[in-house]
Motif scaffolding. Structure first.
Motif, PDB file in Angstrom:
ATOM      1  N   MET A   1       0.840  -1.203   0.000  1.00  0.00           N
ATOM      2  CA  MET A   1       0.000   0.000   0.000  1.00  0.00           C
ATOM      3  C   MET A   1       0.869   1.245   0.000  1.00  0.00           C
ATOM      4  O   MET A   1       1.864   1.313   0.706  1.00  0.00           O
ATOM      5  N   ILE A  30     -12.011  -1.161  10.015  1.00  0.00           N
ATOM      6  CA  ILE A  30     -10.912  -2.121  10.095  1.00  0.00           C
ATOM      7  C   ILE A  30      -9.971  -1.850   8.921  1.00  0.00           C
ATOM      8  O   ILE A  30     -10.426  -1.793   7.777  1.00  0.00           O
ATOM      9  N   GLY A  32      -7.974   0.839   8.083  1.00  0.00           N
ATOM     10  CA  GLY A  32      -8.249   2.161   7.487  1.00  0.00           C
ATOM     11  C   GLY A  32      -7.059   2.782   6.781  1.00  0.00           C
ATOM     12  O   GLY A  32      -7.190   3.848   6.177  1.00  0.00           O
ATOM     13  N   GLY A  33      -5.894   2.133   6.835  1.00  0.00           N
ATOM     14  CA  GLY A  33      -4.725   2.662   6.132  1.00  0.00           C
ATOM     15  C   GLY A  33      -4.390   4.069   6.610  1.00  0.00           C
ATOM     16  O   GLY A  33      -4.351   4.347   7.815  1.00  0.00           O
ATOM     17  N   ILE A  53      -8.942   0.838  13.391  1.00  0.00           N
ATOM     18  CA  ILE A  53      -7.804   0.008  13.789  1.00  0.00           C
ATOM     19  C   ILE A  53      -7.060  -0.420  12.529  1.00  0.00           C
ATOM     20  O   ILE A  53      -7.666  -0.622  11.467  1.00  0.00           O
ATOM     21  N   ARG A  55      -3.230  -2.729  11.546  1.00  0.00           N
ATOM     22  CA  ARG A  55      -2.089  -3.440  12.137  1.00  0.00           C
ATOM     23  C   ARG A  55      -0.759  -2.777  11.784  1.00  0.00           C
ATOM     24  O   ARG A  55       0.271  -3.123  12.352  1.00  0.00           O
ATOM     25  N   SER A  56      -0.783  -1.852  10.841  1.00  0.00           N
ATOM     26  CA  SER A  56       0.465  -1.222  10.390  1.00  0.00           C
ATOM     27  C   SER A  56       0.762   0.043  11.188  1.00  0.00           C
ATOM     28  O   SER A  56      -0.039   0.991  11.222  1.00  0.00           O
ATOM     29  N   ALA A  59       0.843   3.120   8.873  1.00  0.00           N
ATOM     30  CA  ALA A  59      -0.489   3.563   8.481  1.00  0.00           C
ATOM     31  C   ALA A  59      -1.166   4.306   9.632  1.00  0.00           C
ATOM     32  O   ALA A  59      -1.782   5.361   9.435  1.00  0.00           O
ATOM     33  N   ALA A  81      -3.688  -2.111  15.860  1.00  0.00           N
ATOM     34  CA  ALA A  81      -4.169  -3.411  16.321  1.00  0.00           C
ATOM     35  C   ALA A  81      -4.519  -4.263  15.115  1.00  0.00           C
ATOM     36  O   ALA A  81      -5.006  -3.760  14.099  1.00  0.00           O
ATOM     37  N   ALA A  82      -4.260  -5.547  15.238  1.00  0.00           N
ATOM     38  CA  ALA A  82      -4.736  -6.497  14.225  1.00  0.00           C
ATOM     39  C   ALA A  82      -6.091  -7.010  14.695  1.00  0.00           C
ATOM     40  O   ALA A  82      -6.256  -7.341  15.882  1.00  0.00           O
ATOM     41  N   LEU A  83      -7.040  -7.060  13.793  1.00  0.00           N
ATOM     42  CA  LEU A  83      -8.407  -7.462  14.166  1.00  0.00           C
ATOM     43  C   LEU A  83      -8.410  -8.784  14.922  1.00  0.00           C
ATOM     44  O   LEU A  83      -9.135  -8.944  15.911  1.00  0.00           O
ATOM     45  N   GLU A  84      -7.589  -9.733  14.481  1.00  0.00           N
ATOM     46  CA  GLU A  84      -7.617 -11.064  15.083  1.00  0.00           C
ATOM     47  C   GLU A  84      -6.985 -11.106  16.466  1.00  0.00           C
ATOM     48  O   GLU A  84      -7.107 -12.090  17.176  1.00  0.00           O
ATOM     49  N   ILE A 100     -12.432  -1.487   3.794  1.00  0.00           N
ATOM     50  CA  ILE A 100     -12.252  -1.325   2.344  1.00  0.00           C
ATOM     51  C   ILE A 100     -10.932  -1.981   1.953  1.00  0.00           C
ATOM     52  O   ILE A 100      -9.877  -1.633   2.501  1.00  0.00           O
TER      53      ILE A 100
HETATM   54  C1  LIG Z   1      -4.881  -2.484   1.012  1.00  0.00           C
HETATM   55  S1  LIG Z   1      -4.848  -1.511   2.471  1.00  0.00           S
HETATM   56  C2  LIG Z   1      -6.397  -0.618   2.312  1.00  0.00           C
HETATM   57  C3  LIG Z   1      -6.381   0.690   3.035  1.00  0.00           C
HETATM   58  C4  LIG Z   1      -7.665   1.496   2.881  1.00  0.00           C
HETATM   59  N1  LIG Z   1      -8.778   0.821   3.514  1.00  0.00           N
HETATM   60  C5  LIG Z   1      -7.950   1.752   1.427  1.00  0.00           C
HETATM   61  O1  LIG Z   1      -8.900   1.191   0.885  1.00  0.00           O
HETATM   62  O2  LIG Z   1      -7.206   2.549   0.834  1.00  0.00           O
HETATM   63  C6  LIG Z   1      -5.234  -2.699   3.745  1.00  0.00           C
HETATM   64  C7  LIG Z   1      -5.045  -2.141   5.129  1.00  0.00           C
HETATM   65  O3  LIG Z   1      -5.570  -3.071   6.056  1.00  0.00           O
HETATM   66  C8  LIG Z   1      -4.640  -3.276   7.091  1.00  0.00           C
HETATM   67  N2  LIG Z   1      -4.864  -4.635   7.604  1.00  0.00           N
HETATM   68  C9  LIG Z   1      -4.703  -5.791   6.922  1.00  0.00           C
HETATM   69  N3  LIG Z   1      -5.010  -6.837   7.696  1.00  0.00           N
HETATM   70  C10 LIG Z   1      -5.376  -6.340   8.896  1.00  0.00           C
HETATM   71  C11 LIG Z   1      -5.781  -6.931  10.119  1.00  0.00           C
HETATM   72  N4  LIG Z   1      -5.856  -8.255  10.247  1.00  0.00           N
HETATM   73  N5  LIG Z   1      -6.095  -6.127  11.166  1.00  0.00           N
HETATM   74  C12 LIG Z   1      -5.989  -4.782  11.034  1.00  0.00           C
HETATM   75  N6  LIG Z   1      -5.591  -4.165   9.907  1.00  0.00           N
HETATM   76  C13 LIG Z   1      -5.279  -4.935   8.841  1.00  0.00           C
HETATM   77  C14 LIG Z   1      -3.279  -3.065   6.458  1.00  0.00           C
HETATM   78  O4  LIG Z   1      -2.283  -2.727   7.398  1.00  0.00           O
HETATM   79  C15 LIG Z   1      -3.581  -1.923   5.498  1.00  0.00           C
HETATM   80  O5  LIG Z   1      -3.417  -0.658   6.102  1.00  0.00           O
END
Ligand SMILES: C[S@@+](CC[C@H](N)C(=O)[O-])C[C@H]1O[C@@H](n2cnc3c(N)ncnc32)[C@H](O)[C@@H]1O
Length: 179
Positions: A1, A30, A32-33, A53, A55-56, A59, A81-84, A100
């Motif tokens: 990303m 979840i 949100g980047g 939230i 995980r990065s 971000a 935080a990671a959702l899981e 998204i």
């Molecule tokens: C492809 S990006 C999309 C960002 C934004 N939603 C968009 O559409 O531009 C995916 C995002 O989801 C986060 N992500 C992926 N798996 C996740 C998880 N298990 N828990 C929390 N965040 C997660 C990544 O760190 C990243 O910021």
């Protein structure tokens, strides 16, 4: 990303429109980047609140910076935080939860993660999942995998696919059947 803050991709604008939020709503995002959706959402909220939230760490830092004014006012919170691996019960309830382009909902069995979202929705709460499939990749696989995961997690869902520039937007609307 790509971690550039400021611009809002078309998929994000379209998804936020489809959320049809009210100014008093509590909203959970979840993955949100860099906070593109959050920046649009927080501008719509009056008494409502936004929790994002991701995980990065990068971000989250970019999102907090982008949303600084809303964070200061208490409208927005962004958490690493990671959702899981996170419990959100004490943060709920949320009228809307959404994600998204977060792949975990279709690339693996995400039933536990979806159930954890169901637990923090209000009785009339809605989960929206949006995907812009990469060019050349079929949307059908996403539709099938997400539908299966949602059903296993106790959600009733509908899915629409609409054109998005030269791409597509796959949009799920899900309500927990256990409420
Ligand atoms: C492809 S990006 C999309 C960002 C934004 N939603 C968009 O559409 O531009 C995916 C995002 O989801 C986060 N992500 C992926 N798996 C996740 C998880 N298990 N828990 C929390 N965040 C997660 C990544 O760190 C990243 O910021």
């Amino acid at each position: 990303m790509k971690l550039t803050a400021g611009s809002v991709p078309l998929r994000v604008r379209r998804a936020v429109e489809m959320l049809a939020l009210r100014p008093e709503q509590a909203v959970l995002e979840i993955g949100g980047g860099t906070g593109a959706a959050a920046s649009l959402i927080c501008a719509q909220l009056k008494t409502g609140r936004y929790l994002g939230i991701d995980r990065s760490e990068k971000a989250v830092a970019a999102s907090r910076q982008r949303l600084a004014g809303f964070v200061d006012r208490g409208t927005a919170e962004v958490r690493r935080a990671a959702l899981e691996h996170t419990a959100l019960e004490s943060d709920g309830p949320f009228g809307t939860a959404f994600a998204i382009n977060v792949n975990l909902f279709w690339t693996r069995n995400a039933v536990d993660e979806l159930r954890s979202i169901a637990r923090v929705l209000t009785d009339d709460g809605v989960l929206r999942l949006f995907f812009e499939p990469p060019p050349g990749s079929p949307a059908q696989r996403i539709v099938e995998q997400v539908s299966v995961n949602l059903a296993k997690a106790g959600f009733e869902s509908t899915c629409t696919i609409q054109p998005l520039g030269s791409s597509l937007l796959v949009a799920f609307h899900a309500v927990s059947a256990n409420h």
